[in-house]
Design an enzyme around this catalytic site. Structure first.
Site, PDB file in Angstrom:
ATOM      1  N   ASP A 246       0.491   8.119   1.367  1.00  0.00           N
ATOM      2  CA  ASP A 246      -0.612   7.222   1.670  1.00  0.00           C
ATOM      3  C   ASP A 246      -1.901   8.046   1.561  1.00  0.00           C
ATOM      4  OD1 ASP A 246      -2.153   5.049   2.282  1.00  0.00           O
ATOM      5  OD2 ASP A 246      -0.995   4.449   4.027  1.00  0.00           O
TER       6      ASP A 246
HETATM    7  C1  NOJ Z   1      -4.302   3.206   2.905  1.00  0.00           C
HETATM    8  C2  NOJ Z   1      -3.304   2.126   3.218  1.00  0.00           C
HETATM    9  O1  NOJ Z   1      -2.540   2.482   4.356  1.00  0.00           O
HETATM   10  C3  NOJ Z   1      -2.377   1.821   2.062  1.00  0.00           C
HETATM   11  O2  NOJ Z   1      -1.573   0.720   2.403  1.00  0.00           O
HETATM   12  C4  NOJ Z   1      -3.157   1.579   0.817  1.00  0.00           C
HETATM   13  O3  NOJ Z   1      -2.308   1.213  -0.238  1.00  0.00           O
HETATM   14  C5  NOJ Z   1      -3.945   2.833   0.492  1.00  0.00           C
HETATM   15  N1  NOJ Z   1      -4.864   3.101   1.577  1.00  0.00           N
HETATM   16  C6  NOJ Z   1      -4.715   2.718  -0.818  1.00  0.00           C
HETATM   17  O4  NOJ Z   1      -5.748   1.841  -0.702  1.00  0.00           O
END
Ligand code: NOJ
Length: 767
Positions: free
Chosen positions: A299
């Site tokens: 993430d």
């Molecule tokens: C953080 C989020 O937790 C995740 O779900 C997302 O896909 C990413 N950022 C990218 O935007």
């Protein structure tokens, strides 16, 4: 058209030879040798053999969009460095770059300016649509309609793919029990079985057959993210292996089995080890036990966050933990690009791990067809013709109607009469054209949703009067899209009361703003924000004939409304066509059939509250004065509205529950059937639900578990028999032996229209 992007003629020749050899082997199988690798695997190996260590690490590096890519190249700063890395082949993927023009410009650098010309993956959060927005995923889950959910994912994929993207960071398959957590809006609610079915529908919808209208899917967040303590986003997670395997993992497994090409790990820790550095999750379970052959992306910044967690002393060690644990691609931590090659040279990460990660990433690029045509998703004409197509609007409208849940309808106040009524519409959300888009709709433009007022105006037989009453008010004025929103202003109350006084019926659109849920939007109070509750009570005094339409991204605590307001419609954040969907349900042109995918608590103190809880040693009251049993002294144990609950303009009666035999044996199955009668004059649809209770086992089991459901149309007056099959797979769970198996024992069966289902039967399973 073939693109000769690989500048190594050798490589091109190699591909041809490999294909021919494989064909020959198919004709004369040589059983003395291991099965031939697939052609893609062999092509991947051939590319890998040409790559330097840095280039392989480059595939594992993902950057966020960094400059106006169709303008001049950046000369200095972080953007210039990313640009340099791109040209060196040190970037495998970009996120948040979208639109054919921009995607093409970056793809061109990767394909034409790097040594090997390996195409990039372009990822984006296509969570519930791209430009044409469908209901938030939690709302879609309320439809229990797998075909519609799949279709909705197809629409999002087709629009995003037309815009140059080839990878979505969805579906989010986190089972969530805590409504304080803002991201419950992004998932399928509290149940592993329903969540698994929806995971499959979404993966199939996004990925299709990997045509230019599809995207690679990404099951996230692996794993346990929704179990953040006290519902505070990013907070510590501390759960048992039992909960992990029986509750959290099933939808992930379903997504992997459905062919999801990628997974995303998560921000949280599990057993004291952050998910990004967690080998048990990524290496042992996902890639080991489940044999997942796609790749895992971290993430955003989650590798670097292992320093804050206190699990890595610096970024280099974080990269080491992540690589060794099987986290294949680094989203915006810069850990791999800065340190991974050195870590390999120092012997701290085996190069085989880098090879494995790069191999997985290259394989996905092949599966998407990017090596055949890196510009597969970059067709300006298609982009123009596809985005916002009428068929997509029709599709999201259909999904929106199916997502609505009728919570209460006393004296059949709904559907509304179409003629001669004076209707007061109250609430800031009634006129809002942005909030219905909900959270996580970053590709959509503000102000593009049909508001409730616009929807209601389509029905011109009634007189409409609008009064705002009060702003929605955001829970935390520090964070926000609009810090000026007032939390206490009641100056609009008088106008609302006046409007209500003169009306035959009052429609109140209250709830949360679309950006009040989602990432980082946890709330400690989950009632109606701001002064909306007060507004509701004041208007009720003037005219109690109220239809309360809720707009929200999570279960809300609305005990007063549940007791006093005659009709309540759960309308979530329904996307671009929100107002039309709501109007069609209120006027009876669509008969609601949605059922709650998450329990609604009576108050926040009950949270986490979920239907599939354990029994405890003291489940019941022993007498009127009884104290020492598992309960609260100030509120019932039951939720306000249970999981699986939802009404319709039709009424359904369940009877005649039959079980083919009360003995299930190894390898066999039994059937359970029930008659469902539509006792009303209105054709409708009902979600018939099957629950089991495993009465005793090697580890304690929930009081009820959803094990099957069928969404079935039933005409007025008609009776339908719905049948479910139960076999060993249905009753298997993660046992004390640390594996999925069916255990001998006694089971109760419940069938009905919600998790409160009353009809019951039982059976015994013997091995
Ligand atoms: C953080 C989020 O937790 C995740 O779900 C997302 O896909 C990413 N950022 C990218 O935007």
């Amino acid at each position: 058209m073939k693109y000769n992007f690989l500048k190594h003629g050798v490589l091109a020749t190699l591909f041809v030879t490999l294909s021919c050899n494989t064909t020959k082997q198919n004709i004369v199988p040589d059983t003395t040798k291991p099965a031939p690798q697939s052609i893609i695997d062999r092509k991947v190996d051939s590319i890998l053999s040409l790559m330097t260590l840095e280039e392989k690490v480059g595939q594992m590096n993902q950057y966020n969009g960094f400059w106006d890519v169709t303008g001049p190249a950046p000369q200095n700063g972080a953007a210039a460095q990313k640009y340099e890395h791109l040209k060196k082949g040190w970037v495998g993927s970009m996120l948040n770059v979208r639109g054919v023009k921009d995607v093409k410009a970056l793809q061109k650098i990767a394909v034409e300016e790097t040594r090997l010309g390996i195409p990039l993956l372009f990822g984006y959060d296509v969570i519930h649509g791209y430009k044409t927005i469908s209901p938030i995923p939690l709302a879609e889950a309320a439809s229990w309609d797998m075909e519609a959910i799949k279709k909705s994912a197809e629409i999002g994929a087709a629009e995003a793919a037309a815009s140059g993207l080839n990878w979505t960071f969805a579906p989010m398959v986190d089972v969530a029990r805590d409504a304080r957590w803002g991201r419950v809006m992004e998932g399928s609610g509290e149940d592993p079985y329903l969540g698994s079915q929806i995971a499959i529908a979404r993966v199939h919808g996004f990925q299709g057959n990997f045509s230019e209208f599809n995207l690679a899917a990404c099951a996230k967040h692996f794993a346990g993210y929704a179990f953040a303590e006290s519902g505070r986003d990013y907070n510590t997670v501390d759960i048992s292996d039992n909960t992990l395997h029986n509750i959290i993992l099933p939808p992930f497994k379903a997504a992997a089995d459905a062919g999801a090409l990628t997974f995303m790990n998560s921000f949280n820790e599990l057993e004291g080890i952050p998910a990004t550095g967690n080998a048990y999750l990524q290496r042992d379970i996902l890639k080991g036990e489940w044999n997942f052959d796609g790749f895992v992306v971290s993430d955003w910044g989650s590798m670097a966050e292992m320093i804050n967690h206190g699990y890595a002393k610096d970024l280099k060690q974080a990269a080491q933990h992540a690589a060794n644990a099987g986290s294949d691609m680094d989203m915006e931590s810069y850990g791999y690009v800065k340190h991974l090659a050195d870590l390999v040279r120092e012997g701290k990460v085996d190069e085989a791990k880098v090879n494995d990660a790069a191999r997985r990433i290259l394989k996905v690029k092949f599966q998407l067809g990017l090596f055949d045509n890196p510009y597969k998703y970059c067709d300006e004409n298609r982009e123009k013709q596809t985005i916002g197509k009428k068929a997509f609007h029709d599709g999201v409208l259909d999904m929106a109607k199916k997502s609505i849940v009728l919570l209460k309808n006393e004296n059949n106040i709904l559907p509304l009469k179409k003629q001669g009524q004076k209707v007061a519409v109250i609430g800031a959300l009634a006129n809002d054209k942005t909030s219905p888009l909900g959270s996580w709709r970053i590709g959509a433009d503000d102000g593009t949703a049909i508001s409730v007022m616009e929807g209601l105006k389509q029905y011109n037989g009634n007189e409409l009067v609008y009064a705002k009453g009060a702003d929605v008010a955001l829970g935390n004025p520090e964070f926000t899209l609009n810090t000026k929103i007032n939390m206490t202003d009641k100056s609009g109350f008088a106008e609302a009361v006046n409007a209500a006084k003169g009306a035959d019926v009052v429609i109140m659109i209250l709830g949360e703003h679309g950006l009040q849920t989602g990432e980082g939007r946890s709330r400690s109070e989950i009632g109606l924000p701001g002064v909306q509750q007060e507004l509701l009570e004041v208007v009720y005094k003037a005219n109690p004939n109220i239809v309360l339409v809720l707009n929200n991204g999570r279960p809300l605590t609305i005990p007063w409304a549940a007791e006093n307001i005659p009709a309540i419609v759960e309308a979530w954040h329904l996307g671009t066509q929100s107002g039309n969907a709501i109007a069609q349900v209120l006027y009876g042109d669509h008969n609601p059939s949605g059922k709650l995918p998450m329990s609604f608590p009576r108050n926040v103190g009950q949270v986490p509250i979920y239907y599939n809880h354990k029994n405890t040693g003291r489940p019941t009251e022993e007498g009127p004065e009884s104290v020492f049993w598992s309960h609260y002294t100030d509120v019932h144990n039951s939720p306000l509205y249970p999981f699986g609950y939802g009404l319709s303009y039709s009424t359904f009666e369940y009877s005649n529950l039959k079980i083919s035999t009360d003995k299930l044996t190894a390898g066999g199955n039994i059937t359970v059937s029930v008659d469902v009668k539509n006792t009303s004059n209105t054709d409708g649809k009902e979600v018939v639900q099957l629950y089991l209770h495993d009465l005793f086992a090697s580890v304690t089991r929930p009081v009820r578990e959803l094990k099957g459901f069928e969404l079935t149309p039933i005409k007025a007056g008609q009776t339908k028999t719905v049948t479910f099959t139960i076999d060993e797979k249905t009753i298997a769970f993660y046992t004390a032996n640390k594996k999925w198996e069916a255990e001998a024992g006694d089971f109760k069966v419940y069938v009905g229209g919600s998790s409160d289902a009353a009809l019951e039967s039982n059976f015994t399973y013997t091995k």
